[in-house]
Design a protein around this motif. Structure first.
Motif, short mmCIF file in Angstrom:
data_model
loop_
_atom_site.label_atom_id
_atom_site.label_comp_id
_atom_site.label_asym_id
_atom_site.label_seq_id
_atom_site.Cartn_x
_atom_site.Cartn_y
_atom_site.Cartn_z
N ASP A 7 7.02 87.87 24.40
CA ASP A 7 8.36 88.06 24.95
C ASP A 7 8.27 88.41 26.43
OD1 ASP A 7 9.69 87.68 22.45
OD2 ASP A 7 9.18 89.74 21.89
N ASN A 8 9.36 88.13 27.16
CA ASN A 8 9.47 88.51 28.57
C ASN A 8 8.29 88.00 29.40
OD1 ASN A 8 11.87 90.04 28.01
ND2 ASN A 8 10.54 91.61 27.15
N VAL A 9 8.08 86.69 29.38
CA VAL A 9 6.99 86.08 30.12
C VAL A 9 7.51 85.07 31.13
CG1 VAL A 9 5.38 86.32 28.21
CG2 VAL A 9 6.61 84.19 28.50
N SER A 10 6.66 84.79 32.10
CA SER A 10 6.89 83.71 33.05
C SER A 10 5.94 82.58 32.64
CB SER A 10 6.57 84.20 34.47
OG SER A 10 6.60 83.13 35.37
N VAL A 11 6.47 81.36 32.56
CA VAL A 11 5.68 80.22 32.11
C VAL A 11 5.59 79.19 33.23
CG1 VAL A 11 5.52 78.33 30.44
CG2 VAL A 11 6.44 80.54 29.73
N ALA A 12 4.39 78.76 33.54
CA ALA A 12 4.21 77.66 34.50
C ALA A 12 4.60 76.37 33.77
CB ALA A 12 2.76 77.59 34.97
N THR A 13 5.57 75.66 34.30
CA THR A 13 6.07 74.48 33.60
C THR A 13 5.14 73.28 33.72
OG1 THR A 13 7.42 73.87 35.50
CG2 THR A 13 8.47 75.18 33.76
N LYS A 14 4.31 73.24 34.75
CA LYS A 14 3.36 72.15 34.87
C LYS A 14 2.14 72.47 34.01
CE LYS A 14 0.72 69.29 37.98
NZ LYS A 14 0.19 69.08 39.31
N ALA A 15 1.79 71.52 33.15
CA ALA A 15 0.66 71.73 32.24
C ALA A 15 -0.66 71.64 32.98
CB ALA A 15 0.70 70.68 31.13
N ASN A 16 -1.64 72.37 32.47
CA ASN A 16 -3.04 72.22 32.88
C ASN A 16 -3.63 71.18 31.94
OD1 ASN A 16 -2.87 74.61 34.62
ND2 ASN A 16 -2.78 75.74 32.69
N VAL A 17 -4.06 70.06 32.47
CA VAL A 17 -4.58 68.97 31.64
C VAL A 17 -6.06 68.78 31.99
CG1 VAL A 17 -4.35 66.55 30.99
CG2 VAL A 17 -2.31 67.88 31.60
N THR A 29 2.43 84.45 32.36
CA THR A 29 2.22 85.78 32.94
C THR A 29 3.15 86.75 32.22
OG1 THR A 29 1.71 84.78 35.08
CG2 THR A 29 2.21 87.14 35.06
N LEU A 30 2.58 87.78 31.64
CA LEU A 30 3.37 88.80 30.96
C LEU A 30 4.06 89.71 31.97
CD1 LEU A 30 0.85 89.82 28.14
CD2 LEU A 30 2.58 88.03 28.10
N ALA A 31 5.03 90.48 31.50
CA ALA A 31 5.80 91.37 32.38
C ALA A 31 4.90 92.35 33.13
CB ALA A 31 6.84 92.13 31.56
N ASP A 32 3.76 92.74 32.54
CA ASP A 32 2.86 93.69 33.20
C ASP A 32 1.87 93.00 34.15
OD1 ASP A 32 0.98 92.51 31.52
OD2 ASP A 32 0.47 94.35 30.45
N GLY A 33 2.00 91.66 34.31
CA GLY A 33 1.12 90.92 35.21
C GLY A 33 -0.09 90.29 34.54
N THR A 34 -0.31 90.59 33.27
CA THR A 34 -1.42 90.00 32.53
C THR A 34 -1.25 88.49 32.43
OG1 THR A 34 -1.64 92.02 31.21
CG2 THR A 34 -2.66 90.02 30.32
N LYS A 35 -2.34 87.75 32.69
CA LYS A 35 -2.30 86.29 32.63
C LYS A 35 -3.03 85.78 31.40
CE LYS A 35 -1.89 85.74 37.60
NZ LYS A 35 -0.49 85.44 37.61
N LYS A 36 -2.45 84.74 30.80
CA LYS A 36 -3.02 84.10 29.62
C LYS A 36 -2.74 82.61 29.74
CE LYS A 36 -2.05 88.13 26.72
NZ LYS A 36 -3.40 88.65 26.65
N SER A 37 -3.37 81.82 28.88
CA SER A 37 -2.96 80.43 28.75
C SER A 37 -2.80 80.13 27.27
CB SER A 37 -3.94 79.46 29.42
OG SER A 37 -5.18 79.47 28.77
N VAL A 38 -1.88 79.23 26.98
CA VAL A 38 -1.57 78.83 25.62
C VAL A 38 -1.69 77.32 25.56
CG1 VAL A 38 0.23 78.80 23.85
CG2 VAL A 38 0.01 80.77 25.36
N GLY A 39 -2.48 76.80 24.62
CA GLY A 39 -2.65 75.36 24.62
C GLY A 39 -3.21 74.82 23.34
#
Length: 105
Positions: A7-17, A29-39
């Motif tokens: 919840d409450n995340v920023s999503v880069a709309t361009k995919a990493n391919v 990027t989570l609200a606390d600044g933590t970065k993750k990727s989902v794929g």
């Protein structure tokens, strides 16, 4: 049980391919600044290099992985995680779509 939602995340709309489309992810990027990727990784055998340490969490499907410097392939299925050291690499072997969350450490 694997992570179901962020919840409450920023999503880069361009995919990493990567690997001619065999791996596609989106950076979040989570609200606390933590970065993750989902794929997802599609059926293939690939080698990924790491900068920072990573935790690969399987959301659906499965894979086999082999960390740099080891000879054994290890299976990881839905709800399981594996750790990859920073400045290293791992091989991943996928026979069905492997849905993942990459937690950067």
């Amino acid at each position: 049980m694997s992570t179901q939602q962020f919840d409450n995340v920023s999503v880069a709309t361009k995919a990493n391919v990567y690997f001619d489309g065999k791996c596609v992810s989106h950076s979040i990027t989570l609200a606390d600044g933590t970065k993750k990727s989902v794929g997802v990784v599609l059926p293939a055998t690939l080698t990924f290099n790491t900068g920072a340490p990573e935790i690969m969490e399987c959301v659906a499907g499965s894979c086999e992985y082999k960390l740099k410097g080891t000879d054994a392939w290890v299976k990881s299925s839905a709800g399981e995680k594996f750790n990859v050291p920073g400045n290293s690499s791992f091989d991943i072997r996928v026979t069905e779509p492997y849905h993942y969350i990459c937690h950067f450490g």
